[in-house]
Design an enzyme around this catalytic site. Structure first.
Site, PDB file in Angstrom:
ATOM      1  N   ASN A 171       0.840  -1.189   0.000  1.00  0.00           N
ATOM      2  CA  ASN A 171       0.000   0.000   0.000  1.00  0.00           C
ATOM      3  C   ASN A 171       0.878   1.243   0.000  1.00  0.00           C
ATOM      4  O   ASN A 171       1.971   1.266   0.552  1.00  0.00           O
ATOM      5  CB  ASN A 171      -1.003   0.005   1.156  1.00  0.00           C
ATOM      6  CG  ASN A 171      -0.426  -0.221   2.523  1.00  0.00           C
ATOM      7  OD1 ASN A 171       0.548  -0.930   2.699  1.00  0.00           O
ATOM      8  ND2 ASN A 171      -1.048   0.375   3.526  1.00  0.00           N
ATOM      9  N   ILE A 172       0.367   2.271  -0.679  1.00  0.00           N
ATOM     10  CA  ILE A 172       1.101   3.524  -0.859  1.00  0.00           C
ATOM     11  C   ILE A 172       0.141   4.654  -0.534  1.00  0.00           C
ATOM     12  O   ILE A 172      -0.824   4.882  -1.262  1.00  0.00           O
ATOM     13  CB  ILE A 172       1.633   3.653  -2.301  1.00  0.00           C
ATOM     14  CG1 ILE A 172       2.523   2.449  -2.640  1.00  0.00           C
ATOM     15  CG2 ILE A 172       2.373   4.977  -2.487  1.00  0.00           C
ATOM     16  CD1 ILE A 172       2.831   2.298  -4.113  1.00  0.00           C
ATOM     17  N   CYS A 211      -4.064   0.587  -2.373  1.00  0.00           N
ATOM     18  CA  CYS A 211      -3.859  -0.597  -1.538  1.00  0.00           C
ATOM     19  C   CYS A 211      -2.871  -1.573  -2.173  1.00  0.00           C
ATOM     20  O   CYS A 211      -2.633  -1.538  -3.378  1.00  0.00           O
ATOM     21  CB  CYS A 211      -5.189  -1.303  -1.315  1.00  0.00           C
ATOM     22  SG  CYS A 211      -6.411  -0.306  -0.451  1.00  0.00           S
ATOM     23  N   GLU A 235      -3.195  -4.811  -2.707  1.00  0.00           N
ATOM     24  CA  GLU A 235      -3.814  -5.708  -3.662  1.00  0.00           C
ATOM     25  C   GLU A 235      -3.933  -5.047  -5.029  1.00  0.00           C
ATOM     26  O   GLU A 235      -3.571  -5.627  -6.061  1.00  0.00           O
ATOM     27  CB  GLU A 235      -5.222  -6.113  -3.193  1.00  0.00           C
ATOM     28  CG  GLU A 235      -5.253  -6.792  -1.848  1.00  0.00           C
ATOM     29  CD  GLU A 235      -5.476  -5.836  -0.681  1.00  0.00           C
ATOM     30  OE1 GLU A 235      -4.771  -4.802  -0.576  1.00  0.00           O
ATOM     31  OE2 GLU A 235      -6.358  -6.123   0.138  1.00  0.00           O
TER      32      GLU A 235
END
Length: 134
Positions: free
Chosen positions: A45-46, A56, A58
């Site tokens: 996540n960033i 996220c 994913e």
């Protein structure tokens, strides 16, 4: 999915926790995505000060794979520093429904080694897909 592949995917997702950019929430999440051809794409996540612009783990892994031309996915592992196996947010579930088959397996884990295997369909029953747009 054999045990060695699962261990490698969990390790990759866990390694991504260290790459997460989470100065606001302090909540790192890592993901690893296996294609049917055996390629692994990872993501973390960033965050952004404008929280709506945060991405996220994913979705980072999925978008990275799709941007490289991948379209055939086999397995996703998501991990975080949670009490139980981590749960994907709604936005990630919707993106999974767009790019993965409803039957695709998703392994939710945490740093404690707890695991919960589920499917995209179980994560988002009744998903809105391109079939709904006709």
């Amino acid at each position: 999915m054999n045990e060695n592949q699962e261990i490698k995917l969990i390790r990759t997702a866990t390694d991504m926790l260290e790459r997460a950019y989470v100065p606001y929430s302090k909540f790192p999440v890592g993901a690893s995505l296996l294609t049917k051809e055996g390629t692994v794409y990872s993501g973390c996540n960033i965050e952004n000060a404008s929280f709506g612009l945060t991405n996220c783990a994913e979705r980072t892994a999925i978008f990275k794979a799709v941007s490289e031309g991948e379209k055939n996915f086999e397995y996703l592992v998501v991990t975080g520093d949670t009490d139980g196996p981590i749960s994907p947010c709604g936005a990630c579930r919707q993106v999974m429904a767009e790019f993965f088959s409803p039957e695709m397996k998703v392994l939710l884990t945490n740093r404690k080694g707890q695991k919960q295997e589920t499917t995209v369909q179980e994560l988002l029953p009744g998903a809105f897909t391109s079939k709904d747009m006709v």
